[in-house]
Design an enzyme around this catalytic site. Structure first.
Site, PDB file in Angstrom:
ATOM      1  N   PHE A 166       0.875  -1.171   0.000  1.00 22.67           N
ATOM      2  CA  PHE A 166       0.000   0.000   0.000  1.00 22.67           C
ATOM      3  C   PHE A 166       0.913   1.222   0.000  1.00 22.67           C
ATOM      4  O   PHE A 166       1.680   1.427   0.935  1.00 22.67           O
ATOM      5  CB  PHE A 166      -0.921   0.016   1.237  1.00 22.67           C
ATOM      6  CG  PHE A 166      -1.989   1.069   1.122  1.00 22.67           C
ATOM      7  CD1 PHE A 166      -3.288   0.722   0.745  1.00 22.67           C
ATOM      8  CD2 PHE A 166      -1.707   2.419   1.346  1.00 22.67           C
ATOM      9  CE1 PHE A 166      -4.278   1.694   0.599  1.00 22.67           C
ATOM     10  CE2 PHE A 166      -2.679   3.387   1.201  1.00 22.67           C
ATOM     11  CZ  PHE A 166      -3.967   3.024   0.822  1.00 22.67           C
ATOM     12  N   ASP A 252       9.411   2.682   1.735  1.00 23.83           N
ATOM     13  CA  ASP A 252       8.240   3.425   2.174  1.00 23.83           C
ATOM     14  C   ASP A 252       8.061   3.143   3.666  1.00 23.83           C
ATOM     15  O   ASP A 252       7.636   2.058   4.062  1.00 23.83           O
ATOM     16  CB  ASP A 252       7.018   2.951   1.370  1.00 23.83           C
ATOM     17  CG  ASP A 252       5.727   3.642   1.815  1.00 23.83           C
ATOM     18  OD1 ASP A 252       5.702   4.215   2.926  1.00 23.83           O
ATOM     19  OD2 ASP A 252       4.740   3.583   1.060  1.00 23.83           O
ATOM     20  N   LYS A 281       2.600  10.378   8.035  1.00 23.54           N
ATOM     21  CA  LYS A 281       1.764   9.978   9.174  1.00 23.54           C
ATOM     22  C   LYS A 281       2.232  10.512  10.536  1.00 23.54           C
ATOM     23  O   LYS A 281       1.881  11.606  10.909  1.00 23.54           O
ATOM     24  CB  LYS A 281       1.600   8.461   9.202  1.00 23.54           C
ATOM     25  CG  LYS A 281       0.775   7.944   7.998  1.00 23.54           C
ATOM     26  CD  LYS A 281       0.227   6.582   8.267  1.00 23.54           C
ATOM     27  CE  LYS A 281      -0.423   5.966   7.040  1.00 23.54           C
ATOM     28  NZ  LYS A 281      -1.830   6.241   6.921  1.00 23.54           N
TER      29      LYS A 281
HETATM   30  C1  LIG Z   1       2.819   2.434   3.696  1.00 19.94           C
HETATM   31  C2  LIG Z   1       2.026   3.603   3.225  1.00 19.94           C
HETATM   32  N1  LIG Z   1       2.529   4.407   2.269  1.00 19.94           N
HETATM   33  C3  LIG Z   1       1.876   5.480   1.812  1.00 19.94           C
HETATM   34  C4  LIG Z   1       0.624   5.794   2.303  1.00 19.94           C
HETATM   35  C5  LIG Z   1      -0.099   6.996   1.795  1.00 19.94           C
HETATM   36  O1  LIG Z   1      -0.101   7.982   2.776  1.00 19.94           O
HETATM   37  P1  LIG Z   1      -1.197   9.151   2.752  1.00 19.94           P
HETATM   38  O2  LIG Z   1      -2.499   8.528   3.106  1.00 19.94           O
HETATM   39  O3  LIG Z   1      -0.692  10.118   3.789  1.00 19.94           O
HETATM   40  O4  LIG Z   1      -1.204   9.731   1.409  1.00 19.94           O
HETATM   41  C6  LIG Z   1       0.049   4.993   3.287  1.00 19.94           C
HETATM   42  C7  LIG Z   1      -1.275   5.295   3.807  1.00 19.94           C
HETATM   43  O5  LIG Z   1      -1.891   4.580   4.538  1.00 19.94           O
HETATM   44  C8  LIG Z   1       0.765   3.867   3.755  1.00 19.94           C
HETATM   45  O6  LIG Z   1       0.265   3.057   4.693  1.00 19.94           O
END
Ligand SMILES: Cc1ncc(COP(=O)(O)O)c(C=O)c1O
Length: 488
Positions: A166, A252, A281
């Protein structure tokens, strides 16, 4: 067809038709009327369906307080946003002070001092060759930046990702996710992206050999993918292969970073030295939108390589004072209170206690995790009397079983959690990092009791039936406008 399969097939068909004819309406709570009318009615209906549409009045640390006097223990943390706990007083105070000083905000014509300070601290904590930060407003935007910087640096266009990941829901980030649920109806996404199995180094090497890929982006632990912790050598092997074929190795850490798994980055568990790291986050204490892409000096310089290109990639709110101040204050809290250390220690306690408490329950496959990122994975039971309802409901909707668990934990035990977004058979346990042992005990007891009820078919499954009926009703008037027209 074996007899068991026949029984299951018949059970799901009977269940499906029973649900269609018994579909009952969901009543929207009046408090959510404006939101439902003007933002997203389906979200309100989903919360109603799960009996989770409550009004929160105050949130503090690990606890959420509702307008009707309930105290709810947060084991979700807004999907790893609230590492420092809700509304940490030191972060709130820092933000108030920042507002009171009436300093420069969004001038777009000055050097934002706080951005420099935060970047310096993040790079020092991340270590390795990471020397520069690009600030964003979200994790998805951080991933978008990673794609652009990787393309500029390597002169290649392709992007590799691990299946089950994700990475966010903007078009670029979504191109790095294979799950159809998120992609359907949005048309063609970024060209040149390719997904490989998480953990498969052979597949990675085969793709890298084409030398078409600018970067391989991976979550060190796939969070929404089901809290999948890779073997000790996978990521190091991936990094090594990326170097060999001139592809950047990017992690990520939007969920795993900021001490969620113990150290500052999950990459530190695996001895990695990535070229790029995406953070978001928890970076601003859950109070202000924020994200950051950390990278090597050379990668940053490949984009900002002349006066003309001094702001060729930018975002209006990216380096805003409130977000930067929140980031600095959050780092202070996480470090001063040694929350990474607590995450490691309490994570062990949580997994040990959960394993003990759930050991005799056949629906539980395993308890897994790292630091305070944990999952309880469920499986199809062996006993036919449990298998029939389990499989039948799974065919109606794969998330049904997990959502009944989530609903019961919330309604009957005041515990907030969710199933993983790409793996519905895994229940998350990811509280704020300040979690204490008595709170863990409360969670473990609640999970034990709820999961145990699922082993006694009557009550649990009749509840699931009620939920499925209401969900069916909801689905009958959902879908794209085009699909709805077709149904009419
Ligand atoms: C691992 C990961 N990367 C990227 C994102 C995307 O982040 P955002 O919702 O702040 O755009 C998320 C969102 O849940 C995530 O869990």
């Amino acid at each position: 067809m074996p007899r068991e399969t026949q029984v299951l097939a018949v059970a799901s068909v009977v269940l499906y038709f029973a649900l269609r004819f018994m579909a009952a309406p969901i009543l929207a709570a009046p408090a959510a009327r404006a939101y439902s009318d003007h933002v997203n009615p389906q979200w309100v209906r989903l919360l109603d369906l799960l009996q989770m549409n409550v009004v929160y009045e105050r949130c503090s640390g690990t606890e959420l307080f509702t307008s009707n006097g309930r105290r709810i223990l947060d084991f979700l943390s807004g999907y790893c946003v609230h590492n420092a706990g809700h509304n940490h007083p030191a972060i709130v105070a820092a933000l108030k002070k920042e507002l009171d000083r009436c300093g420069p905000a969004m001038l777009q014509s000055h050097v934002p001092q706080l951005a420099g300070e935060l970047a310096q601290r993040l790079c020092a904590l991340a270590g390795g060759r990471l020397r520069r930060a690009f600030f964003t407003n979200s994790g998805s935007e951080g991933v978008e930046a990673a794609i652009k910087f990787a393309r500029a640096y390597t002169g290649r266009e392709g992007m590799l990702y691990a299946k089950g990941a994700f990475h966010g829901l903007t078009c670029g980030a979504l191109s790095l996710m294979n799950d159809r649920h998120w992609r359907d109806s949005f048309g063609e996404l970024l060209p040149g992206t390719h997904g490989i199995e998480f953990g498969d180094l052979e597949a990675l090497e085969a793709a890298l050999k084409t030398r078409r890929f600018a970067a391989f982006l991976a979550e060190p632990v796939q969070s929404e993918g089901g809290v999948r912790v890779p073997g000790a050598t996978y990521l190091l092997g991936a990094q090594h292969l990326c170097r060999r074929y001139g592809t950047l190795f990017a992690v990520d850490e939007v969920q795993t970073g900021m001490f969620r798994t113990g150290p500052f980055l999950a990459a530190h568990h695996f001895g990695l030295d990535p070229d790029m790291v995406v953070l978001a986050k928890a970076l601003s204490g859950g109070l202000v939108p924020i994200g950051a892409l950390l990278m090597t000096k050379a990668i940053s310089d490949s984009v900002f390589n002349s006066l003309k290109r001094a702001f060729v990639h930018a975002s209006t709110f990216g380096e805003n004072g409130l977000a930067m101040r929140a980031g600095l204050a959050t780092l202070d809290v996480l470090e001063d209170e040694r929350l990474g250390w607590n995450a490691t220690r309490m994570g062990e306690v949580l997994r040990t206690k959960l394993r003990e408490a759930l050991a005799d329950l056949e629906l539980v496959e395993e308890v897994r995790g790292i630091g305070m990122l944990n999952g309880i994975a469920f499986r199809a039971p062996d006993q036919l009397r449990l298998r029939i309802p389990y499989e039948a409901f799974r065919r109606v909707h794969p998330a049904m079983f997990g959502q009944v668990l989530v609903m019961r934990l919330f309604r009957d035990f005041n515990i907030l959690t969710q199933v993983c977004g790409n793996s519905f058979q895994v229940l998350k346990a990811a509280p704020p990092l300040s979690i204490t042992e008595p709170e863990i005990d409360e969670f473990v007891l609640a999970v034990r009791q709820v999961v145990e009820t699922a082993h006694h078919p009557g009550e649990f499954w009749s509840e699931a039936l009620g939920m499925a009926r209401r969900a069916m009703m909801r689905d009958n008037d959902s879908g794209t406008p085009h699909e709805r027209e077709g149904r009419l």
